[in-house]
Structures are given as structure tokens and as C-alpha cells.
Design an enzyme around this catalytic site. Structure first.
Site, PDB file in Angstrom:
ATOM      1  N   ASP A   9       0.962  -1.107   0.002  1.00 15.22           N
ATOM      2  CA  ASP A   9      -0.225   0.058  -0.114  1.00 15.22           C
ATOM      3  C   ASP A   9       0.904   1.281   0.121  1.00 15.22           C
ATOM      4  O   ASP A   9       2.138   0.960   0.312  1.00 15.22           O
ATOM      5  CB  ASP A   9      -0.726  -0.087   1.313  1.00 15.22           C
ATOM      6  CG  ASP A   9      -1.744   1.316   1.447  1.00 15.22           C
ATOM      7  OD1 ASP A   9      -2.456   1.591   0.640  1.00 15.22           O
ATOM      8  OD2 ASP A   9      -1.798   1.663   2.615  1.00 15.22           O
ATOM      9  N   LEU A  10       0.411   2.464  -0.282  1.00 11.04           N
ATOM     10  CA  LEU A  10       1.301   3.651  -0.377  1.00 11.04           C
ATOM     11  C   LEU A  10       1.034   4.590   0.851  1.00 11.04           C
ATOM     12  O   LEU A  10       2.220   4.478   1.594  1.00 11.04           O
ATOM     13  CB  LEU A  10       0.917   4.221  -1.654  1.00 11.04           C
ATOM     14  CG  LEU A  10       1.549   5.729  -1.743  1.00 11.04           C
ATOM     15  CD1 LEU A  10       3.191   5.345  -2.120  1.00 11.04           C
ATOM     16  CD2 LEU A  10       1.224   6.438  -3.122  1.00 11.04           C
ATOM     17  N   ASP A  11       0.119   5.100   1.233  1.00  7.87           N
ATOM     18  CA  ASP A  11      -0.138   6.031   2.261  1.00  7.87           C
ATOM     19  C   ASP A  11      -0.086   5.129   3.468  1.00  7.87           C
ATOM     20  O   ASP A  11      -0.917   4.227   3.558  1.00  7.87           O
ATOM     21  CB  ASP A  11      -1.369   6.576   1.928  1.00  7.87           C
ATOM     22  CG  ASP A  11      -1.777   7.431   3.277  1.00  7.87           C
ATOM     23  OD1 ASP A  11      -1.084   8.107   4.014  1.00  7.87           O
ATOM     24  OD2 ASP A  11      -2.919   7.812   3.436  1.00  7.87           O
ATOM     25  N   THR A  17       1.213  10.255   3.483  1.00 13.25           N
ATOM     26  CA  THR A  17       0.496  11.145   2.909  1.00 13.25           C
ATOM     27  C   THR A  17      -0.846  11.777   3.697  1.00 13.25           C
ATOM     28  O   THR A  17      -1.597  12.413   3.358  1.00 13.25           O
ATOM     29  CB  THR A  17       0.232  11.011   1.371  1.00 13.25           C
ATOM     30  OG1 THR A  17      -0.023   9.454   1.273  1.00 13.25           O
ATOM     31  CG2 THR A  17       1.434  11.165   0.532  1.00 13.25           C
ATOM     32  N   LYS A  45      -8.223   7.033   6.014  1.00 10.39           N
ATOM     33  CA  LYS A  45      -7.228   6.361   6.032  1.00 10.39           C
ATOM     34  C   LYS A  45      -7.456   4.931   4.932  1.00 10.39           C
ATOM     35  O   LYS A  45      -8.338   4.031   5.506  1.00 10.39           O
ATOM     36  CB  LYS A  45      -6.512   5.831   6.939  1.00 10.39           C
ATOM     37  CG  LYS A  45      -5.741   7.088   7.453  1.00 10.39           C
ATOM     38  CD  LYS A  45      -4.597   6.659   8.652  1.00 10.39           C
ATOM     39  CE  LYS A  45      -4.126   7.858   9.036  1.00 10.39           C
ATOM     40  NZ  LYS A  45      -3.113   7.607  10.450  1.00 10.39           N
ATOM     41  N   GLY A  46      -6.984   4.912   3.730  1.00  8.31           N
ATOM     42  CA  GLY A  46      -7.066   3.683   2.766  1.00  8.31           C
ATOM     43  C   GLY A  46      -8.438   3.720   2.213  1.00  8.31           C
ATOM     44  O   GLY A  46      -8.888   2.950   1.187  1.00  8.31           O
ATOM     45  N   ARG A  49     -11.399   8.609  -2.745  1.00  5.19           N
ATOM     46  CA  ARG A  49     -11.520  10.102  -2.729  1.00  5.19           C
ATOM     47  C   ARG A  49     -13.392  10.281  -2.425  1.00  5.19           C
ATOM     48  O   ARG A  49     -13.605  11.129  -1.530  1.00  5.19           O
ATOM     49  CB  ARG A  49     -11.133  10.737  -3.751  1.00  5.19           C
ATOM     50  CG  ARG A  49     -10.896  12.227  -3.599  1.00  5.19           C
ATOM     51  CD  ARG A  49     -10.527  12.903  -4.856  1.00  5.19           C
ATOM     52  NE  ARG A  49      -9.241  12.216  -5.403  1.00  5.19           N
ATOM     53  CZ  ARG A  49      -8.590  12.324  -6.707  1.00  5.19           C
ATOM     54  NH1 ARG A  49      -9.181  13.139  -7.360  1.00  5.19           N
ATOM     55  NH2 ARG A  49      -7.545  11.770  -7.110  1.00  5.19           N
ATOM     56  N   SER A 114      -2.190   0.623  -4.189  1.00  7.83           N
ATOM     57  CA  SER A 114      -2.804   1.854  -3.653  1.00  7.83           C
ATOM     58  C   SER A 114      -4.123   2.302  -4.150  1.00  7.83           C
ATOM     59  O   SER A 114      -4.614   2.020  -5.350  1.00  7.83           O
ATOM     60  CB  SER A 114      -1.925   2.964  -3.750  1.00  7.83           C
ATOM     61  OG  SER A 114      -2.514   4.119  -3.388  1.00  7.83           O
ATOM     62  N   ALA A 115      -5.002   3.081  -3.232  1.00  6.13           N
ATOM     63  CA  ALA A 115      -6.228   3.321  -3.756  1.00  6.13           C
ATOM     64  C   ALA A 115      -6.140   4.738  -4.260  1.00  6.13           C
ATOM     65  O   ALA A 115      -6.835   5.284  -5.028  1.00  6.13           O
ATOM     66  CB  ALA A 115      -7.156   3.593  -2.710  1.00  6.13           C
ATOM     67  N   SER A 116      -5.111   5.352  -4.163  1.00  7.72           N
ATOM     68  CA  SER A 116      -4.670   6.790  -4.691  1.00  7.72           C
ATOM     69  C   SER A 116      -4.519   7.062  -6.122  1.00  7.72           C
ATOM     70  O   SER A 116      -3.861   6.030  -6.673  1.00  7.72           O
ATOM     71  CB  SER A 116      -3.513   7.391  -4.154  1.00  7.72           C
ATOM     72  OG  SER A 116      -3.179   8.713  -4.453  1.00  7.72           O
ATOM     73  N   ASN A 118      -3.108   9.774  -7.232  1.00 11.31           N
ATOM     74  CA  ASN A 118      -1.990  10.308  -7.299  1.00 11.31           C
ATOM     75  C   ASN A 118      -0.879   9.411  -7.060  1.00 11.31           C
ATOM     76  O   ASN A 118       0.267  10.151  -6.705  1.00 11.31           O
ATOM     77  CB  ASN A 118      -2.095  11.704  -6.326  1.00 11.31           C
ATOM     78  CG  ASN A 118      -3.328  12.276  -6.716  1.00 11.31           C
ATOM     79  OD1 ASN A 118      -3.281  13.111  -7.745  1.00 11.31           O
ATOM     80  ND2 ASN A 118      -4.351  12.636  -5.633  1.00 11.31           N
ATOM     81  N   LYS A 145     -10.842  -0.997  -1.906  1.00 12.84           N
ATOM     82  CA  LYS A 145     -10.637  -1.967  -0.680  1.00 12.84           C
ATOM     83  C   LYS A 145     -11.665  -1.801   0.274  1.00 12.84           C
ATOM     84  O   LYS A 145     -12.190  -0.555   0.560  1.00 12.84           O
ATOM     85  CB  LYS A 145      -9.422  -1.504  -0.018  1.00 12.84           C
ATOM     86  CG  LYS A 145      -8.204  -1.599  -0.807  1.00 12.84           C
ATOM     87  CD  LYS A 145      -6.909  -1.041  -0.077  1.00 12.84           C
ATOM     88  CE  LYS A 145      -5.806  -0.808  -1.091  1.00 12.84           C
ATOM     89  NZ  LYS A 145      -4.604   0.082  -0.474  1.00 12.84           N
ATOM     90  N   GLU A 169       0.010  -3.183   4.667  1.00 14.20           N
ATOM     91  CA  GLU A 169      -0.993  -2.242   4.823  1.00 14.20           C
ATOM     92  C   GLU A 169      -1.152  -1.640   6.031  1.00 14.20           C
ATOM     93  O   GLU A 169      -0.897  -2.461   7.016  1.00 14.20           O
ATOM     94  CB  GLU A 169      -2.420  -3.322   4.584  1.00 14.20           C
ATOM     95  CG  GLU A 169      -3.085  -3.045   3.053  1.00 14.20           C
ATOM     96  CD  GLU A 169      -3.796  -1.522   2.893  1.00 14.20           C
ATOM     97  OE1 GLU A 169      -3.632  -0.896   3.912  1.00 14.20           O
ATOM     98  OE2 GLU A 169      -3.968  -1.458   1.883  1.00 14.20           O
ATOM     99  N   ASP A 170      -1.827  -0.624   6.136  1.00 15.53           N
ATOM    100  CA  ASP A 170      -1.839   0.180   7.371  1.00 15.53           C
ATOM    101  C   ASP A 170      -3.254   0.174   7.763  1.00 15.53           C
ATOM    102  O   ASP A 170      -3.732   0.825   8.885  1.00 15.53           O
ATOM    103  CB  ASP A 170      -1.468   1.504   7.285  1.00 15.53           C
ATOM    104  CG  ASP A 170      -1.953   2.465   6.404  1.00 15.53           C
ATOM    105  OD1 ASP A 170      -2.312   2.048   5.177  1.00 15.53           O
ATOM    106  OD2 ASP A 170      -2.274   3.532   6.873  1.00 15.53           O
TER     107      ASP A 170
END
Ligand code: B16
Ligand code: MG
Length: 219
Positions: A9-11, A17, A45-46, A49, A114-116, A118, A145, A169-170
Site C-alpha cells: 500500500d502507499l499511504d 500522505t 485512511k485507505g 476519494r 494503492s487506492a490513490s 495520485n 478496498k 497495509e496500514d
């Protein structure tokens, strides 16, 4: 089953972020006339948008039409993109670089999940695009997710089976997505929220190649 790939995962895993998302959502909430706390931000989180905006509006007790919601989400994104545009490699979370170096040297593949929307910009800014064999983000998925889509696409892009992959994952929804994908998972944060993960660590500095291999050997 030997671990052949790690899906990240990214963030909250590679970079933090969430603090930039928070500032942009707070600015929007304030413009709309209500407050938005750091505790409220935990709920985003996760989360995608669009869903994040729905939660925010729920907190503010507002109900808006689709066109207005789209405008607000776009506005928040402009502010968010502005703040991530100055990110650099110092924002990579502790332990990430050395863990990547160790697993890649051992021939283990890496993918982003990632869900982002960006994600690419963030990876470019922190200099990590080349660290991934595959990148799957919010532009490639149709289901958020805890749907397993993002991780199943990651495994497919690497040409591997779900059982060969370990997800980092966080977010609780991300751990659920990993489980539903048939993958083992490393929860990053507190076991209070991430109890469903195969193991829970508080930071990537606790991870090592040996620990990853042991995870693959566990049931
Ligand atoms: P964007 P992840 C998620 O990233 C964030 O945790 C979440 O807060 C955000 O709403 C979502 O990405 C969408 O991001 O607005 O940039 O498309 O944890 O899945 O890497
Ligand atoms: Mg996350």
C-alpha cells in the site's frame, strides 16, 4: 509456500500522505462551515476519494447533490496535489529503503497496491518508481478496498498467484482486501485495528528478509 512478491500500500506504508490529505479535507470542511479533527481523519485512511468526501459530509451533517460533491472532491484534490508536489525522498518512511534493497536482492518482486489516483506523482517525487515491478493504483481499479481487486491485479501484473504474495497495509480495509485475495498480510500500525493481519508490526524498521521468509513458511 515461499514468498515470491510483496505488494505495498502507499499511504501509511511507503510514505505518510495522510497528513496532507488531512489538511486538504480540513480546509474543505472549514470552508463548508464545520470542523474536521485528526481523529475524524482516521476514518479516511485507505478509503477512496469519493467515499472520503461522503464521510466528511456525514460528519458535517450535510447532504449535497452529485455535481456539487464532484466539484468539492476536485477542489480538495487541487489542494492535496499542491502539497504533495514538494515531497522528496526524505519522506520515505523509516526502514522502507533497506527492506526494498534486501528483498529485491533476494529476487522477490514488488508491486504497489494503492487506492490513490495520485500514486504515480508521489512515487516520482520520492524517487521510487523504479523500485516497483508493477504499479496498481486508483486509476486501474473499479472497486475500492476491502474488495481484493487492487491486490489481485498486482499479482496478475507480476504473473504470480495470490498465495505467492504478501501484502503490507496500514488500513483495516486493506488487510481485509488481502485476506479476500487469498494473500498473507503484514499490518502496519496497532493490532487493535489490524488484528486480522497475519502479523502486525509498528514500522517497516521491524521487518527483515528473514522475517518475510518465515512468514511464508507459517500456516
Ligand atoms: P487520492 P492508500 C489512500 O491511499 C489514502 O489512504 C486515502 O486517504 C485516500 O483517500 C485514497 O488513497 C485516495 O487518494 O485522493 O489521491 O486518489 O493508503 O490506498 O495508498
Ligand atoms: Mg494506506
Amino acid at each position: 509456500m515461499a514468498v515470491k512478491a510483496c505488494l505495498f500500500d502507499l499511504d501509511g506504508v511507503i510514505v505518510d500522505t495522510a497528513k496532507y490529505h488531512y489538511l486538504a479535507w480540513k480546509r474543505l470542511a472549514n470552508e463548508l462551515g464545520f470542523d474536521f479533527t485528526e481523529q475524524d481523519n482516521e476514518r479516511l485512511k485507505g478509503v477512496s476519494r469519493v467515499r472520503s468526501l461522503e464521510i466528511l459530509l456525514e460528519i458535517g451533517g450535510l447532504s449535497l447533490d452529485e455535481a456539487t460533491k464532484e466539484q468539492l472532491a476536485a477542489k480538495k484534490n487541487v489542494w492535496y496535489v499542491e502539497s504533495i508536489s514538494t515531497m522528496d525522498e526524505r519522506e520515505i518512511l523509516p526502514g522502507v529503503k533497506s527492506f526494498f534493497a534486501a528483498i529485491r536482492a533476494a529476487g522477490i518482486k514488488t508491486a504497489l497496491g494503492s487506492a490513490s489516483k495520485n500514486a504515480m506523482m508521489i512515487l516520482k517525487n520520492v524517487g521510487m518508481v523504479q523500485s516497483f515491478d508493477a504499479i496498481v493504483d486508483g486509476n486501474h481499479t473499479s472497486q475500492a478496498k476491502p474488495d481484493p481487486e487492487v491486490f489481485l491485479l498486482g499479482a496478475k501484473a507480476l504473473g504470480l498467484n495470490p498465495e505467492d504474495c504478501v501484502v503490507f497495509e496500514d488500513a483495516e480495509s486493506g488487510i481485509e482486501a488481502a485476506t479476500r485475495a487469498g494473500m498473507r498480510s503484514v499490518g502496519m500500525g496497532s493490532s487493535e485495528h489490524l488484528g486480522q493481519a497475519t502479523i502486525v508490526i509498528s514500522a517497516m524498521t521491524e521487518m527483515s528478509l528473514e522475517r518475510l521468509i518465515a512468514l511464508g513458511e507459517s500456516n
